[in-house]
Scaffold this motif. Structure first.
Motif, mmCIF file in Angstrom:
data_model
loop_
_atom_site.group_PDB
_atom_site.id
_atom_site.type_symbol
_atom_site.label_atom_id
_atom_site.label_comp_id
_atom_site.label_asym_id
_atom_site.label_seq_id
_atom_site.Cartn_x
_atom_site.Cartn_y
_atom_site.Cartn_z
ATOM 1 N N THR A 122 93.437 -55.439 5.503
ATOM 2 C CA THR A 122 94.090 -56.115 6.630
ATOM 3 C C THR A 122 93.224 -57.267 7.112
ATOM 4 O O THR A 122 92.063 -57.068 7.492
ATOM 5 C CB THR A 122 94.326 -55.134 7.785
ATOM 6 N N TRP A 123 93.790 -58.459 7.079
ATOM 7 C CA TRP A 123 93.117 -59.651 7.608
ATOM 8 C C TRP A 123 93.742 -59.962 8.964
ATOM 9 O O TRP A 123 94.927 -60.262 9.063
ATOM 10 C CB TRP A 123 93.307 -60.839 6.670
ATOM 11 N N LEU A 171 86.847 -60.291 6.430
ATOM 12 C CA LEU A 171 86.761 -58.842 6.238
ATOM 13 C C LEU A 171 85.380 -58.352 6.665
ATOM 14 O O LEU A 171 84.362 -58.968 6.362
ATOM 15 C CB LEU A 171 87.014 -58.479 4.774
ATOM 16 N N GLY A 172 85.372 -57.229 7.385
ATOM 17 C CA GLY A 172 84.124 -56.694 7.905
ATOM 18 C C GLY A 172 83.779 -57.192 9.288
ATOM 19 O O GLY A 172 82.770 -56.762 9.860
ATOM 20 N N CYS A 173 84.606 -58.073 9.853
ATOM 21 C CA CYS A 173 84.324 -58.678 11.158
ATOM 22 C C CYS A 173 85.548 -58.587 12.060
ATOM 23 O O CYS A 173 86.683 -58.461 11.586
ATOM 24 C CB CYS A 173 83.921 -60.148 11.009
ATOM 25 N N SER A 177 89.904 -55.488 8.478
ATOM 26 C CA SER A 177 89.451 -54.245 7.857
ATOM 27 C C SER A 177 87.947 -54.260 7.650
ATOM 28 O O SER A 177 87.339 -55.314 7.433
ATOM 29 C CB SER A 177 90.149 -54.046 6.510
ATOM 30 N N LYS A 178 87.363 -53.065 7.703
ATOM 31 C CA LYS A 178 85.945 -52.874 7.371
ATOM 32 C C LYS A 178 85.886 -52.025 6.106
ATOM 33 O O LYS A 178 85.658 -50.808 6.156
ATOM 34 C CB LYS A 178 85.208 -52.176 8.515
ATOM 35 N N PRO A 179 86.159 -52.631 4.946
ATOM 36 C CA PRO A 179 86.263 -51.833 3.720
ATOM 37 C C PRO A 179 84.927 -51.231 3.301
ATOM 38 O O PRO A 179 83.856 -51.731 3.645
ATOM 39 C CB PRO A 179 86.752 -52.846 2.681
ATOM 40 N N ASP A 180 85.003 -50.164 2.551
ATOM 41 C CA ASP A 180 83.812 -49.565 1.970
ATOM 42 C C ASP A 180 83.255 -50.510 0.911
ATOM 43 O O ASP A 180 84.003 -51.172 0.195
ATOM 44 C CB ASP A 180 84.176 -48.210 1.339
ATOM 45 N N LYS A 181 81.934 -50.564 0.799
ATOM 46 C CA LYS A 181 81.327 -51.499 -0.151
ATOM 47 C C LYS A 181 81.619 -51.141 -1.606
ATOM 48 O O LYS A 181 81.384 -51.953 -2.499
ATOM 49 C CB LYS A 181 79.832 -51.601 0.078
ATOM 50 N N GLU A 299 81.751 -48.546 11.201
ATOM 51 C CA GLU A 299 82.150 -49.319 10.022
ATOM 52 C C GLU A 299 81.705 -50.769 10.114
ATOM 53 O O GLU A 299 81.353 -51.379 9.100
ATOM 54 C CB GLU A 299 83.674 -49.257 9.833
ATOM 55 N N ALA A 300 81.714 -51.339 11.320
ATOM 56 C CA ALA A 300 81.321 -52.734 11.470
ATOM 57 C C ALA A 300 79.845 -52.919 11.134
ATOM 58 O O ALA A 300 79.462 -53.891 10.473
ATOM 59 C CB ALA A 300 81.612 -53.215 12.897
ATOM 60 N N ARG A 301 79.015 -51.997 11.591
ATOM 61 C CA ARG A 301 77.587 -52.081 11.249
ATOM 62 C C ARG A 301 77.375 -51.935 9.743
ATOM 63 O O ARG A 301 76.575 -52.673 9.149
ATOM 64 C CB ARG A 301 76.796 -50.993 11.987
ATOM 65 N N LEU A 302 78.077 -51.024 9.123
ATOM 66 C CA LEU A 302 77.940 -50.836 7.675
ATOM 67 C C LEU A 302 78.406 -52.071 6.915
ATOM 68 O O LEU A 302 77.813 -52.443 5.897
ATOM 69 C CB LEU A 302 78.738 -49.602 7.228
#
Length: 411
Positions: A122-123, A171-173, A177-181, A299-302
Protein backbone atom coordinates in the motif's frame (compact mmCIF):
# COMPACT_ATOMS: atom_id res chain seq x y z
CA UNK A 1 46.74 -11.34 54.44
CA UNK A 2 49.72 -9.87 52.61
CA UNK A 3 48.40 -11.26 49.32
CA UNK A 4 44.94 -9.79 49.88
CA UNK A 5 46.16 -6.21 50.22
CA UNK A 6 46.88 -5.60 46.51
CA UNK A 7 43.49 -7.07 45.58
CA UNK A 8 41.73 -4.77 48.04
CA UNK A 9 43.57 -1.74 46.72
CA UNK A 10 42.72 -2.76 43.18
CA UNK A 11 39.05 -3.09 44.14
CA UNK A 12 39.05 0.40 45.60
CA UNK A 13 40.73 1.85 42.51
CA UNK A 14 38.23 0.17 40.20
CA UNK A 15 35.32 1.35 42.34
CA UNK A 16 36.57 4.93 42.32
CA UNK A 17 37.05 4.80 38.56
CA UNK A 18 33.51 3.53 38.00
CA UNK A 19 32.05 6.25 40.22
CA UNK A 20 33.99 8.91 38.36
CA UNK A 21 32.79 7.58 34.99
CA UNK A 22 29.17 7.60 36.18
CA UNK A 23 29.57 11.19 37.41
CA UNK A 24 30.95 12.30 34.05
CA UNK A 25 28.09 10.55 32.25
CA UNK A 26 25.47 12.26 34.41
CA UNK A 27 27.06 15.68 33.85
CA UNK A 28 27.26 15.26 30.07
CA UNK A 29 23.63 14.17 29.90
CA UNK A 30 22.50 17.08 31.98
CA UNK A 31 24.11 19.61 29.63
CA UNK A 32 22.53 19.64 26.12
CA UNK A 33 24.95 19.35 23.25
CA UNK A 34 23.12 21.95 21.18
CA UNK A 35 22.62 25.60 21.89
CA UNK A 36 19.53 26.77 23.74
CA UNK A 37 17.36 29.49 22.34
CA UNK A 38 14.34 31.14 23.88
CA UNK A 39 11.11 30.98 21.88
CA UNK A 40 8.45 33.68 21.75
CA UNK A 41 6.28 31.49 24.01
CA UNK A 42 8.93 31.54 26.81
CA UNK A 43 9.58 27.82 26.32
CA UNK A 44 13.22 26.94 25.96
CA UNK A 45 13.87 25.28 22.66
CA UNK A 46 16.79 23.21 21.55
CA UNK A 47 18.16 22.85 18.06
CA UNK A 48 21.18 20.79 17.19
CA UNK A 49 23.90 21.72 14.74
CA UNK A 50 25.34 18.38 13.70
CA UNK A 51 27.72 19.89 11.19
CA UNK A 52 28.93 23.51 11.42
CA UNK A 53 28.27 25.60 8.35
CA UNK A 54 31.33 26.48 6.34
CA UNK A 55 31.86 29.91 4.89
CA UNK A 56 30.22 29.99 1.47
CA UNK A 57 32.73 30.52 -1.31
CA UNK A 58 31.03 33.01 -3.59
CA UNK A 59 32.93 31.88 -6.65
CA UNK A 60 29.90 32.13 -8.97
CA UNK A 61 30.38 28.86 -10.86
CA UNK A 62 28.52 28.32 -14.06
CA UNK A 63 24.79 27.61 -13.87
CA UNK A 64 24.64 29.03 -10.33
CA UNK A 65 22.83 31.91 -8.68
CA UNK A 66 24.45 32.41 -5.29
CA UNK A 67 23.44 34.73 -2.46
CA UNK A 68 24.97 38.16 -2.15
CA UNK A 69 26.40 38.97 1.31
CA UNK A 70 23.92 41.00 3.34
CA UNK A 71 23.40 41.77 6.98
CA UNK A 72 21.68 38.86 8.65
CA UNK A 73 18.05 39.31 9.64
CA UNK A 74 16.73 36.55 11.87
CA UNK A 75 13.08 37.46 11.84
CA UNK A 76 10.56 35.22 13.59
CA UNK A 77 9.49 32.55 11.06
CA UNK A 78 5.95 32.72 9.78
CA UNK A 79 5.29 29.22 11.08
CA UNK A 80 6.45 30.37 14.55
CA UNK A 81 7.54 26.89 15.59
CA UNK A 82 7.44 26.18 19.28
CA UNK A 83 10.28 23.90 20.25
CA UNK A 84 12.61 21.14 19.21
CA UNK A 85 12.67 18.41 21.88
CA UNK A 86 8.96 17.74 22.21
CA UNK A 87 9.51 14.58 24.21
CA UNK A 88 11.54 16.39 26.88
CA UNK A 89 8.95 19.15 27.25
CA UNK A 90 6.10 16.67 27.52
CA UNK A 91 7.95 14.59 30.12
CA UNK A 92 8.28 17.68 32.29
CA UNK A 93 4.65 18.72 31.65
CA UNK A 94 2.76 15.42 31.22
CA UNK A 95 -0.72 16.97 31.44
CA UNK A 96 -0.08 19.95 29.17
CA UNK A 97 0.65 20.76 25.56
CA UNK A 98 2.59 23.83 24.46
CA UNK A 99 0.57 26.68 23.02
CA UNK A 100 0.57 26.84 19.24
CA UNK A 101 1.17 30.10 17.39
CA UNK A 102 -1.43 30.44 14.65
CA UNK A 103 -0.20 29.48 11.21
CA UNK A 104 -2.14 31.25 8.40
CA UNK A 105 -1.71 28.17 6.20
CA UNK A 106 -3.85 26.16 8.63
CA UNK A 107 -6.86 28.04 7.25
CA UNK A 108 -6.35 26.55 3.79
CA UNK A 109 -8.04 23.21 3.00
CA UNK A 110 -5.91 20.14 3.63
CA UNK A 111 -4.83 17.96 0.71
CA UNK A 112 -6.66 14.66 0.40
CA UNK A 113 -5.16 11.46 1.82
CA UNK A 114 -5.50 8.40 -0.42
CA UNK A 115 -3.73 5.11 -1.07
CA UNK A 116 -3.17 2.62 -3.86
CA UNK A 117 -1.99 -0.99 -4.04
CA UNK A 118 1.20 -1.58 -6.04
CA UNK A 119 2.80 -5.03 -6.20
CA UNK A 120 1.14 -6.12 -2.98
CA UNK A 121 2.08 -3.02 -0.96
CA UNK A 122 0.00 0.00 0.00
CA UNK A 123 1.39 3.36 -1.10
CA UNK A 124 -0.18 6.25 0.80
CA UNK A 125 -0.08 9.78 -0.57
CA UNK A 126 -1.47 13.29 -0.29
CA UNK A 127 -3.00 14.99 -3.33
CA UNK A 128 -4.52 18.35 -4.11
CA UNK A 129 -8.29 18.03 -4.36
CA UNK A 130 -9.08 20.13 -7.43
CA UNK A 131 -5.83 20.47 -9.33
CA UNK A 132 -5.81 21.14 -13.06
CA UNK A 133 -4.11 18.08 -14.56
CA UNK A 134 -3.76 19.84 -17.91
CA UNK A 135 -1.01 21.95 -16.30
CA UNK A 136 0.91 18.80 -15.48
CA UNK A 137 1.43 16.97 -12.19
CA UNK A 138 4.02 17.93 -9.56
CA UNK A 139 5.24 14.90 -7.58
CA UNK A 140 7.08 15.33 -4.27
CA UNK A 141 9.33 12.66 -2.77
CA UNK A 142 10.73 12.96 0.75
CA UNK A 143 13.91 11.73 2.43
CA UNK A 144 14.60 9.10 5.08
CA UNK A 145 12.80 9.45 8.45
CA UNK A 146 10.31 11.83 6.83
CA UNK A 147 6.97 11.50 5.03
CA UNK A 148 4.79 13.07 2.37
CA UNK A 149 3.22 15.00 5.25
CA UNK A 150 6.28 17.27 5.21
CA UNK A 151 4.90 18.79 1.97
CA UNK A 152 1.40 19.34 3.38
CA UNK A 153 1.61 23.13 3.39
CA UNK A 154 3.30 23.10 -0.01
CA UNK A 155 0.34 21.19 -1.46
CA UNK A 156 -2.12 23.60 0.16
CA UNK A 157 -0.49 26.51 -1.64
CA UNK A 158 -0.26 24.62 -4.93
CA UNK A 159 -3.95 23.79 -4.79
CA UNK A 160 -4.62 27.50 -4.36
CA UNK A 161 -2.62 28.01 -7.57
CA UNK A 162 -4.65 25.31 -9.35
CA UNK A 163 -1.95 22.63 -9.61
CA UNK A 164 -2.35 18.88 -9.47
CA UNK A 165 0.28 17.84 -6.90
CA UNK A 166 1.11 14.59 -5.12
CA UNK A 167 3.27 13.97 -2.05
CA UNK A 168 4.00 10.26 -1.73
CA UNK A 169 4.94 8.26 1.35
CA UNK A 170 7.77 5.93 0.34
CA UNK A 171 7.33 2.33 1.47
CA UNK A 172 8.45 2.04 5.08
CA UNK A 173 7.51 5.66 5.84
CA UNK A 174 4.45 7.64 6.84
CA UNK A 175 1.21 5.76 6.28
CA UNK A 176 2.50 3.48 3.52
CA UNK A 177 3.13 -0.23 4.08
CA UNK A 178 6.06 -1.30 6.24
CA UNK A 179 6.95 -4.52 4.41
CA UNK A 180 9.21 -7.18 5.82
CA UNK A 181 12.73 -6.96 4.43
CA UNK A 182 12.34 -10.49 3.09
CA UNK A 183 9.59 -9.29 0.73
CA UNK A 184 11.04 -5.83 -0.04
CA UNK A 185 14.76 -5.23 0.24
CA UNK A 186 14.65 -1.39 0.67
CA UNK A 187 17.40 -0.97 -1.94
CA UNK A 188 17.60 1.91 -4.44
CA UNK A 189 16.59 -0.49 -7.22
CA UNK A 190 13.48 -1.60 -5.32
CA UNK A 191 12.40 1.98 -4.64
CA UNK A 192 12.97 3.10 -8.24
CA UNK A 193 10.84 0.22 -9.50
CA UNK A 194 8.20 0.97 -6.88
CA UNK A 195 7.88 4.61 -7.95
CA UNK A 196 7.63 3.51 -11.59
CA UNK A 197 4.63 1.41 -10.61
CA UNK A 198 3.10 4.03 -8.33
CA UNK A 199 2.76 6.85 -10.87
CA UNK A 200 0.51 5.03 -13.40
CA UNK A 201 -1.44 3.50 -10.51
CA UNK A 202 -2.56 6.99 -9.42
CA UNK A 203 -3.50 8.01 -12.95
CA UNK A 204 -0.34 9.87 -13.97
CA UNK A 205 0.25 9.08 -17.63
CA UNK A 206 2.44 12.05 -18.61
CA UNK A 207 5.96 13.09 -17.62
CA UNK A 208 5.86 14.75 -14.20
CA UNK A 209 7.53 17.70 -12.54
CA UNK A 210 9.50 15.83 -9.91
CA UNK A 211 10.57 17.50 -6.64
CA UNK A 212 12.82 15.53 -4.29
CA UNK A 213 14.47 16.29 -0.94
CA UNK A 214 16.51 14.62 1.76
CA UNK A 215 18.88 11.77 2.52
CA UNK A 216 18.70 8.33 0.87
CA UNK A 217 15.10 8.39 -0.39
CA UNK A 218 15.61 11.92 -1.71
CA UNK A 219 18.76 10.72 -3.46
CA UNK A 220 16.75 7.86 -4.92
CA UNK A 221 14.33 10.47 -6.30
CA UNK A 222 17.23 12.03 -8.23
CA UNK A 223 18.32 8.56 -9.36
CA UNK A 224 14.77 7.84 -10.57
CA UNK A 225 14.84 10.97 -12.74
CA UNK A 226 18.28 10.16 -14.13
CA UNK A 227 17.34 6.59 -15.02
CA UNK A 228 13.79 7.31 -16.24
CA UNK A 229 14.13 10.50 -18.25
CA UNK A 230 10.98 9.79 -20.25
CA UNK A 231 8.89 9.99 -17.06
CA UNK A 232 10.20 13.39 -15.91
CA UNK A 233 9.50 16.74 -17.57
CA UNK A 234 11.50 18.89 -15.14
CA UNK A 235 13.36 18.17 -11.92
CA UNK A 236 13.65 20.25 -8.74
CA UNK A 237 16.13 19.16 -6.06
CA UNK A 238 15.75 20.61 -2.57
CA UNK A 239 18.55 20.10 -0.02
CA UNK A 240 19.74 16.59 -0.90
CA UNK A 241 23.24 15.10 -0.47
CA UNK A 242 24.87 15.17 -3.90
CA UNK A 243 28.56 16.03 -3.51
CA UNK A 244 31.16 13.44 -2.54
CA UNK A 245 32.08 15.46 0.55
CA UNK A 246 28.51 15.20 1.94
CA UNK A 247 28.29 13.54 5.34
CA UNK A 248 25.66 11.56 7.22
CA UNK A 249 24.29 13.49 10.21
CA UNK A 250 23.10 11.97 13.46
CA UNK A 251 21.18 9.80 13.94
CA UNK A 252 21.96 8.37 10.49
CA UNK A 253 25.71 8.33 11.02
CA UNK A 254 25.38 6.15 14.12
CA UNK A 255 24.03 3.31 11.95
CA UNK A 256 27.29 3.04 10.03
CA UNK A 257 30.85 2.30 11.00
CA UNK A 258 32.32 0.07 13.68
CA UNK A 259 29.78 0.97 16.38
CA UNK A 260 26.64 0.57 14.28
CA UNK A 261 25.61 -2.51 16.22
CA UNK A 262 24.83 -0.32 19.24
CA UNK A 263 22.31 1.78 17.25
CA UNK A 264 20.07 -0.97 15.88
CA UNK A 265 17.11 -1.84 18.07
CA UNK A 266 16.97 1.55 19.80
CA UNK A 267 14.22 4.17 19.62
CA UNK A 268 14.20 6.31 16.48
CA UNK A 269 13.48 10.01 16.96
CA UNK A 270 12.30 11.25 13.57
CA UNK A 271 10.96 14.45 15.11
CA UNK A 272 14.33 15.50 16.49
CA UNK A 273 15.96 14.64 13.15
CA UNK A 274 13.74 17.26 11.52
CA UNK A 275 14.25 19.74 14.36
CA UNK A 276 18.03 19.54 14.07
CA UNK A 277 18.26 20.36 10.37
CA UNK A 278 17.59 24.07 10.33
CA UNK A 279 17.72 27.41 12.16
CA UNK A 280 14.24 27.29 13.69
CA UNK A 281 12.63 25.38 16.52
CA UNK A 282 10.15 22.79 15.34
CA UNK A 283 6.37 22.88 15.48
CA UNK A 284 5.00 20.47 18.09
CA UNK A 285 2.13 19.15 15.95
CA UNK A 286 4.51 18.36 13.10
CA UNK A 287 6.87 16.71 15.60
CA UNK A 288 4.16 14.37 16.91
CA UNK A 289 2.85 13.41 13.46
CA UNK A 290 6.31 12.61 12.06
CA UNK A 291 7.25 10.67 15.19
CA UNK A 292 3.95 8.75 15.42
CA UNK A 293 4.87 5.79 13.15
CA UNK A 294 8.02 5.12 15.18
CA UNK A 295 6.25 5.53 18.52
CA UNK A 296 3.11 3.51 17.84
CA UNK A 297 4.46 0.45 16.05
CA UNK A 298 7.74 -1.36 15.64
CA UNK A 299 7.46 -1.90 11.88
CA UNK A 300 8.50 1.66 11.08
CA UNK A 301 11.72 1.32 13.07
CA UNK A 302 12.49 -2.01 11.40
CA UNK A 303 11.90 -0.43 7.98
CA UNK A 304 14.25 2.41 8.82
CA UNK A 305 16.91 -0.04 10.01
CA UNK A 306 16.48 -2.04 6.79
CA UNK A 307 17.12 1.14 4.78
CA UNK A 308 20.27 1.82 6.76
CA UNK A 309 21.46 -1.75 6.23
CA UNK A 310 21.05 -1.32 2.48
CA UNK A 311 22.57 2.16 2.35
CA UNK A 312 26.13 2.40 1.10
CA UNK A 313 26.17 6.18 1.31
CA UNK A 314 29.36 6.90 -0.63
CA UNK A 315 28.45 4.39 -3.33
CA UNK A 316 24.97 5.93 -3.67
CA UNK A 317 26.42 9.44 -4.00
CA UNK A 318 28.72 8.19 -6.76
CA UNK A 319 25.95 6.27 -8.51
CA UNK A 320 23.61 9.28 -8.55
CA UNK A 321 26.40 11.53 -9.84
CA UNK A 322 27.34 9.13 -12.64
CA UNK A 323 23.74 8.53 -13.73
CA UNK A 324 22.98 12.24 -13.69
CA UNK A 325 25.68 13.18 -16.21
CA UNK A 326 23.34 12.11 -19.03
CA UNK A 327 20.26 13.91 -17.66
CA UNK A 328 19.51 16.70 -20.13
CA UNK A 329 16.08 17.79 -18.90
CA UNK A 330 15.69 21.21 -17.21
CA UNK A 331 16.62 20.90 -13.54
CA UNK A 332 16.82 23.34 -10.64
CA UNK A 333 18.70 22.79 -7.40
CA UNK A 334 16.98 25.12 -4.89
CA UNK A 335 19.11 25.22 -1.74
CA UNK A 336 18.40 26.38 1.79
CA UNK A 337 21.76 27.79 2.89
CA UNK A 338 21.11 27.48 6.64
CA UNK A 339 21.20 23.68 6.37
CA UNK A 340 22.76 22.16 9.51
CA UNK A 341 23.35 18.83 7.75
CA UNK A 342 24.65 19.79 4.31
CA UNK A 343 26.97 22.56 3.22
CA UNK A 344 26.29 24.63 0.10
CA UNK A 345 29.86 24.06 -1.05
CA UNK A 346 29.18 20.35 -1.50
CA UNK A 347 26.54 21.01 -4.16
CA UNK A 348 28.56 23.82 -5.80
CA UNK A 349 31.33 21.30 -6.32
CA UNK A 350 28.86 18.70 -7.62
CA UNK A 351 27.44 20.99 -10.33
CA UNK A 352 30.82 21.69 -11.95
CA UNK A 353 30.68 18.77 -14.40
CA UNK A 354 26.90 18.48 -14.73
CA UNK A 355 24.79 19.40 -17.79
CA UNK A 356 24.21 23.10 -18.39
CA UNK A 357 20.44 22.53 -18.15
CA UNK A 358 20.92 22.09 -14.39
CA UNK A 359 20.83 25.37 -12.45
CA UNK A 360 21.76 26.07 -8.82
CA UNK A 361 19.76 28.63 -6.87
CA UNK A 362 20.46 29.62 -3.25
CA UNK A 363 17.02 30.35 -1.82
CA UNK A 364 16.86 34.04 -0.74
CA UNK A 365 15.72 33.52 2.85
CA UNK A 366 16.83 31.84 6.05
CA UNK A 367 16.01 28.24 5.18
CA UNK A 368 17.50 25.00 6.52
CA UNK A 369 17.60 21.33 5.52
CA UNK A 370 13.80 21.04 5.22
CA UNK A 371 12.73 24.02 3.06
CA UNK A 372 9.16 22.68 2.88
CA UNK A 373 8.83 23.26 6.64
CA UNK A 374 10.88 26.45 6.99
CA UNK A 375 9.28 28.51 4.22
CA UNK A 376 6.71 26.68 2.01
CA UNK A 377 5.56 29.96 0.44
CA UNK A 378 8.94 30.58 -1.13
CA UNK A 379 9.32 26.95 -2.18
CA UNK A 380 6.02 27.11 -4.04
CA UNK A 381 6.95 30.43 -5.65
CA UNK A 382 10.29 29.06 -6.86
CA UNK A 383 8.82 25.77 -8.11
CA UNK A 384 5.91 27.35 -9.98
CA UNK A 385 8.16 29.93 -11.64
CA UNK A 386 10.48 27.16 -12.78
CA UNK A 387 7.66 24.88 -13.95
CA UNK A 388 6.02 27.73 -15.89
CA UNK A 389 9.29 28.80 -17.50
CA UNK A 390 9.43 32.13 -15.65
CA UNK A 391 12.43 33.83 -14.10
CA UNK A 392 12.90 32.02 -10.80
CA UNK A 393 15.78 34.39 -9.89
CA UNK A 394 13.51 37.46 -9.84
CA UNK A 395 12.94 39.19 -6.46
CA UNK A 396 10.55 37.26 -4.28
CA UNK A 397 6.95 38.41 -3.97
CA UNK A 398 6.49 36.37 -0.79
CA UNK A 399 6.15 38.19 2.52
CA UNK A 400 7.12 36.80 5.90
CA UNK A 401 10.90 36.42 5.99
CA UNK A 402 13.96 38.32 5.00
CA UNK A 403 15.09 41.87 5.77
CA UNK A 404 12.33 43.94 7.37
CA UNK A 405 9.88 41.04 7.09
CA UNK A 406 9.87 40.82 3.31
CA UNK A 407 11.38 38.49 0.77
CA UNK A 408 14.95 38.66 -0.40
CA UNK A 409 18.36 37.52 0.77
CA UNK A 410 18.60 36.77 4.46
CA UNK A 411 21.93 35.03 4.81
Amino acid sequence: IVKMVPATMMTRVLGATCMLAMLVLLVTRAVPSGKRVQSSMRIQTRTFSQQPLKKVQLCAPRNSVLPQPQKSSRSQPLRAAIFGDGGAWQRQNPDEYPEQVENPLDKLPDPQRDSVEVAGNTWSYLRTANGDKSKGTIVFTHGILSAGYSFKDTLKLLEKEGYDAIAVDWLGCGESSKPDKNSFDFSPEAYVQGLKGFLPAVGVDKPVFLVTQGYYLGQIGVLFAAENKDMVEKLVILNTPLGKSSKLPDPLGSYTGLLKGFAFGKKVDAGMYHAGGGPYAFNYTDYRILQAPYKERDEARLSFEAMMENMDFNALVQRVSSAYTSFRKPALIAWGTDDRYLDLNTVIEWTQDKPTATKLFALPATIGHFPQFDFPQQIVETITRFVEGKDWTAPSDVQGKGPEGGGGPDL
